[in-house]
Scaffold this motif. Structure first.
Motif, PDB file in Angstrom:
ATOM      1  N   THR A  38       0.820  -1.207   0.000  1.00  0.00           N
ATOM      2  CA  THR A  38       0.000   0.000   0.000  1.00  0.00           C
ATOM      3  C   THR A  38       0.858   1.264   0.000  1.00  0.00           C
ATOM      4  OG1 THR A  38      -0.189  -0.282   2.396  1.00  0.00           O
ATOM      5  CG2 THR A  38      -2.042  -1.040   1.040  1.00  0.00           C
ATOM      6  N   PHE A  39       2.162   1.109   0.193  1.00  0.00           N
ATOM      7  CA  PHE A  39       3.107   2.225   0.105  1.00  0.00           C
ATOM      8  C   PHE A  39       3.708   2.261  -1.299  1.00  0.00           C
ATOM      9  CE2 PHE A  39       2.672   1.670   4.582  1.00  0.00           C
ATOM     10  CZ  PHE A  39       2.976   2.893   5.161  1.00  0.00           C
ATOM     11  N   PRO A  40       4.307   3.384  -1.701  1.00  0.00           N
ATOM     12  CA  PRO A  40       4.946   3.451  -3.026  1.00  0.00           C
ATOM     13  C   PRO A  40       5.973   2.334  -3.206  1.00  0.00           C
ATOM     14  CG  PRO A  40       4.796   5.636  -2.060  1.00  0.00           C
ATOM     15  CD  PRO A  40       4.372   4.672  -0.987  1.00  0.00           C
ATOM     16  N   GLY A  41       6.016   1.774  -4.417  1.00  0.00           N
ATOM     17  CA  GLY A  41       6.884   0.640  -4.687  1.00  0.00           C
ATOM     18  C   GLY A  41       8.335   0.882  -4.348  1.00  0.00           C
ATOM     19  N   GLU A  42       8.848   2.059  -4.669  1.00  0.00           N
ATOM     20  CA  GLU A  42      10.252   2.377  -4.363  1.00  0.00           C
ATOM     21  C   GLU A  42      10.522   2.313  -2.866  1.00  0.00           C
ATOM     22  OE1 GLU A  42      12.486   5.661  -6.167  1.00  0.00           O
ATOM     23  OE2 GLU A  42      10.780   5.886  -7.525  1.00  0.00           O
ATOM     24  N   ASP A  43       9.560   2.787  -2.073  1.00  0.00           N
ATOM     25  CA  ASP A  43       9.741   2.758  -0.627  1.00  0.00           C
ATOM     26  C   ASP A  43       9.658   1.334  -0.096  1.00  0.00           C
ATOM     27  OD1 ASP A  43      10.024   5.484  -0.670  1.00  0.00           O
ATOM     28  OD2 ASP A  43       8.002   5.912   0.055  1.00  0.00           O
ATOM     29  N   VAL A  44       8.798   0.523  -0.690  1.00  0.00           N
ATOM     30  CA  VAL A  44       8.663  -0.872  -0.258  1.00  0.00           C
ATOM     31  C   VAL A  44       9.970  -1.626  -0.465  1.00  0.00           C
ATOM     32  CG1 VAL A  44       7.477  -3.061  -0.681  1.00  0.00           C
ATOM     33  CG2 VAL A  44       6.169  -0.929  -0.642  1.00  0.00           C
ATOM     34  N   VAL A  45      10.555  -1.525  -1.655  1.00  0.00           N
ATOM     35  CA  VAL A  45      11.796  -2.268  -1.900  1.00  0.00           C
ATOM     36  C   VAL A  45      12.951  -1.693  -1.093  1.00  0.00           C
ATOM     37  CG1 VAL A  45      11.053  -2.984  -4.209  1.00  0.00           C
ATOM     38  CG2 VAL A  45      12.456  -0.923  -3.960  1.00  0.00           C
ATOM     39  N   THR A  46      12.863  -0.420  -0.740  1.00  0.00           N
ATOM     40  CA  THR A  46      13.935   0.203   0.046  1.00  0.00           C
ATOM     41  C   THR A  46      13.878  -0.236   1.500  1.00  0.00           C
ATOM     42  OG1 THR A  46      13.945   2.117  -1.414  1.00  0.00           O
ATOM     43  CG2 THR A  46      14.995   2.381   0.724  1.00  0.00           C
ATOM     44  N   VAL A  47      12.732  -0.064   2.139  1.00  0.00           N
ATOM     45  CA  VAL A  47      12.611  -0.421   3.557  1.00  0.00           C
ATOM     46  C   VAL A  47      12.780  -1.927   3.761  1.00  0.00           C
ATOM     47  CG1 VAL A  47      11.031  -0.495   5.531  1.00  0.00           C
ATOM     48  CG2 VAL A  47      11.205   1.576   4.136  1.00  0.00           C
ATOM     49  N   ASN A  48      12.200  -2.727   2.867  1.00  0.00           N
ATOM     50  CA  ASN A  48      12.204  -4.177   3.058  1.00  0.00           C
ATOM     51  C   ASN A  48      13.530  -4.832   2.687  1.00  0.00           C
ATOM     52  OD1 ASN A  48       9.565  -3.719   3.691  1.00  0.00           O
ATOM     53  ND2 ASN A  48       8.697  -4.984   2.079  1.00  0.00           N
ATOM     54  N   PHE A  49      14.303  -4.202   1.789  1.00  0.00           N
ATOM     55  CA  PHE A  49      15.567  -4.823   1.422  1.00  0.00           C
ATOM     56  C   PHE A  49      16.743  -3.847   1.344  1.00  0.00           C
ATOM     57  CE2 PHE A  49      18.690  -5.936  -1.873  1.00  0.00           C
ATOM     58  CZ  PHE A  49      19.358  -6.903  -1.139  1.00  0.00           C
ATOM     59  N   LEU A  50      16.673  -2.840   0.477  1.00  0.00           N
ATOM     60  CA  LEU A  50      17.842  -1.990   0.257  1.00  0.00           C
ATOM     61  C   LEU A  50      18.319  -1.324   1.543  1.00  0.00           C
ATOM     62  CD1 LEU A  50      16.641  -0.328  -3.079  1.00  0.00           C
ATOM     63  CD2 LEU A  50      18.443  -2.064  -2.858  1.00  0.00           C
ATOM     64  N   GLY A  51      17.394  -0.774   2.311  1.00  0.00           N
ATOM     65  CA  GLY A  51      17.761  -0.124   3.565  1.00  0.00           C
ATOM     66  C   GLY A  51      18.228  -1.122   4.613  1.00  0.00           C
ATOM     67  N   ILE A  52      17.552  -2.274   4.679  1.00  0.00           N
ATOM     68  CA  ILE A  52      17.959  -3.326   5.620  1.00  0.00           C
ATOM     69  C   ILE A  52      19.376  -3.796   5.292  1.00  0.00           C
ATOM     70  CG2 ILE A  52      17.590  -5.775   6.138  1.00  0.00           C
ATOM     71  CD1 ILE A  52      15.819  -4.013   7.809  1.00  0.00           C
ATOM     72  N   ARG A  53      19.675  -3.963   4.006  1.00  0.00           N
ATOM     73  CA  ARG A  53      21.021  -4.397   3.622  1.00  0.00           C
ATOM     74  C   ARG A  53      22.059  -3.349   4.016  1.00  0.00           C
ATOM     75  NH1 ARG A  53      22.603  -5.317  -2.655  1.00  0.00           N
ATOM     76  NH2 ARG A  53      22.029  -3.113  -2.639  1.00  0.00           N
ATOM     77  N   GLU A  54      21.762  -2.071   3.761  1.00  0.00           N
ATOM     78  CA  GLU A  54      22.716  -1.013   4.104  1.00  0.00           C
ATOM     79  C   GLU A  54      22.907  -0.923   5.623  1.00  0.00           C
ATOM     80  OE1 GLU A  54      23.571   3.625   2.938  1.00  0.00           O
ATOM     81  OE2 GLU A  54      22.930   2.131   1.476  1.00  0.00           O
ATOM     82  N   TRP A  55      21.828  -1.030   6.360  1.00  0.00           N
ATOM     83  CA  TRP A  55      21.870  -1.032   7.826  1.00  0.00           C
ATOM     84  C   TRP A  55      22.738  -2.190   8.334  1.00  0.00           C
ATOM     85  CZ3 TRP A  55      20.534   1.385  12.273  1.00  0.00           C
ATOM     86  CH2 TRP A  55      20.190   0.640  13.398  1.00  0.00           C
ATOM     87  N   THR A  56      22.538  -3.364   7.759  1.00  0.00           N
ATOM     88  CA  THR A  56      23.309  -4.544   8.174  1.00  0.00           C
ATOM     89  C   THR A  56      24.786  -4.376   7.833  1.00  0.00           C
ATOM     90  OG1 THR A  56      21.366  -5.957   7.864  1.00  0.00           O
ATOM     91  CG2 THR A  56      23.516  -7.052   7.927  1.00  0.00           C
ATOM     92  N   GLN A  57      25.064  -3.909   6.631  1.00  0.00           N
ATOM     93  CA  GLN A  57      26.462  -3.711   6.228  1.00  0.00           C
ATOM     94  C   GLN A  57      27.165  -2.695   7.120  1.00  0.00           C
ATOM     95  OE1 GLN A  57      25.767  -2.726   2.105  1.00  0.00           O
ATOM     96  NE2 GLN A  57      26.141  -4.836   1.412  1.00  0.00           N
ATOM     97  N   ALA A  58      26.416  -1.678   7.559  1.00  0.00           N
ATOM     98  CA  ALA A  58      27.011  -0.683   8.448  1.00  0.00           C
ATOM     99  C   ALA A  58      27.354  -1.283   9.814  1.00  0.00           C
ATOM    100  CB  ALA A  58      26.056   0.495   8.623  1.00  0.00           C
ATOM    101  N   TRP A  59      26.619  -2.314  10.229  1.00  0.00           N
ATOM    102  CA  TRP A  59      26.873  -2.954  11.514  1.00  0.00           C
ATOM    103  C   TRP A  59      27.955  -4.031  11.443  1.00  0.00           C
ATOM    104  CZ3 TRP A  59      26.124  -1.384  16.132  1.00  0.00           C
ATOM    105  CH2 TRP A  59      25.040  -0.557  16.449  1.00  0.00           C
ATOM    106  N   LEU A  60      28.216  -4.572  10.266  1.00  0.00           N
ATOM    107  CA  LEU A  60      29.098  -5.734  10.159  1.00  0.00           C
ATOM    108  C   LEU A  60      30.452  -5.574  10.857  1.00  0.00           C
ATOM    109  CD1 LEU A  60      28.491  -7.203   6.592  1.00  0.00           C
ATOM    110  CD2 LEU A  60      27.946  -8.222   8.808  1.00  0.00           C
ATOM    111  N   PRO A  61      31.132  -4.433  10.729  1.00  0.00           N
ATOM    112  CA  PRO A  61      32.422  -4.311  11.423  1.00  0.00           C
ATOM    113  C   PRO A  61      32.306  -4.395  12.943  1.00  0.00           C
ATOM    114  CG  PRO A  61      32.195  -2.624   9.737  1.00  0.00           C
ATOM    115  CD  PRO A  61      30.846  -3.238   9.908  1.00  0.00           C
ATOM    116  N   SER A  62      31.100  -4.187  13.466  1.00  0.00           N
ATOM    117  CA  SER A  62      30.900  -4.142  14.921  1.00  0.00           C
ATOM    118  C   SER A  62      30.235  -5.397  15.477  1.00  0.00           C
ATOM    119  CB  SER A  62      30.031  -2.917  15.285  1.00  0.00           C
ATOM    120  OG  SER A  62      30.613  -1.720  14.816  1.00  0.00           O
TER     121      SER A  62
END
Length: 276
Positions: A87-111
């Motif tokens: 129900t949200f814009p498609g770009e936001d759906v793929v970002t929150v559900n995957f692209l942002g999660i991946r970036e968030w995870t990668q930022a944590w990996l060194p820690s």
């Protein structure tokens, strides 16, 4: 006294998506298990006993970086539970559900400490990921949020439903990441829930309709509760699952197994739900 086979007491963990639903249930249980729980979400969490809460917008790379820096320090486990429905814009759906999660995870990996773990909530909506690997390779090949959003805009029709795409991407990324992360003794897994009885269910009802949702609840005869989805996440990131990595775990009361082996037929179940 029985041994603490989960091993969360004294562990430092981060829960992304602890405002409501499965993420809220997960954070509450982790606090009860004695973990030092740091919450993150775009909205404040009602969970009592958090060591900290940080507002993070997974659509914004700057917000992601600032959130990781704000929490700081080393962690033992990362729980990725945020998500948006179609129900949200498609770009936001793929970002929150995957692209942002991946970036968030990668930022944590060194820690993430040796012996640490990562778990992400995917969905049964992504269970056809192995049949779409060429398309998913294109999508995952975009290294950051901006490139991934641009790819989606250019390929939205070919990519299909953004929620499905995002969850197929989570499954693929999880399994692709597992071997390299194991070299650092870090595990990564995901779960694939059937529909969950949370406020988001109303959004899925608008998109899929009652008949489809009823079919996906057929195996158990009801939707799962947030706690029933949170506990498998906690298990996967625990000491009890120390030899489990690269798994996309269905949490669906046997539905996907029935579909895979032909014991259950989704189209037939939908027809029965509609009375067709």
């Amino acid at each position: 006294m029985a041994a603490d086979i989960l091993g969360y007491a004294g562990k430092r963990v981060v829960v992304m998506g602890c405002f409501s639903g499965t993420g809220e249930a997960c954070a509450r249980q982790l606090v009860a298990l004695g973990a030092e729980v740091h919450g993150a979400d775009i909205r404040p969490s009602p969970v009592e006993g958090l060591a900290s809460f940080t507002a993070v917008d997974l659509k914004d790379p700057a917000s992601i970086a600032a959130g990781v820096a704000s929490i700081g320090g080393e962690i033992d486990a990362l729980f990725n539970i945020s998500g948006l429905p179609q129900t949200f814009p498609g770009e936001d759906v793929v970002t929150v559900n995957f692209l942002g999660i991946r970036e968030w995870t990668q930022a944590w990996l060194p820690s993430i400490r040796e012996g640490g773990a990562i778990v992400t909530v995917s969905s049964l909506g992504g269970m056809n990921y192995l049949a779409r690997q060429p398309l998913l390779a294109e999508f995952l090949g975009n290294a950051d949020i901006a490139a991934g959003r641009a790819w989606y805009r250019a390929n939205a029709e070919r990519a299909g439903d953004p929620y499905t795409l995002s969850k197929e991407a989570v499954n693929t990324w999880t399994q692709q990441s597992a071997p390299a992360l194991m070299e650092r003794d870090i595990r990564i897994n995901c779960t694939m829930p059937s529909p969950i009885d949370t406020p988001m269910l109303n959004d899925f009802r608008k998109v899929a309709g009652d008949a489809v949702l009823s079919a996906f609840a057929r195996a158990k005869g009801r939707f799962s509760s947030p706690a029933e989805q949170a506990l498998p996440l906690i298990l996967l990131n625990s000491d009890a699952a120390s030899f489990v990595s690269g798994v996309c775990l269905p949490v669906d009361a046997g539905l996907s197994g029935g579909l895979a082996t032909g014991v259950l037929n989704l189209q037939q179940m939908i027809a029965e739900a509609t009375g067709a």
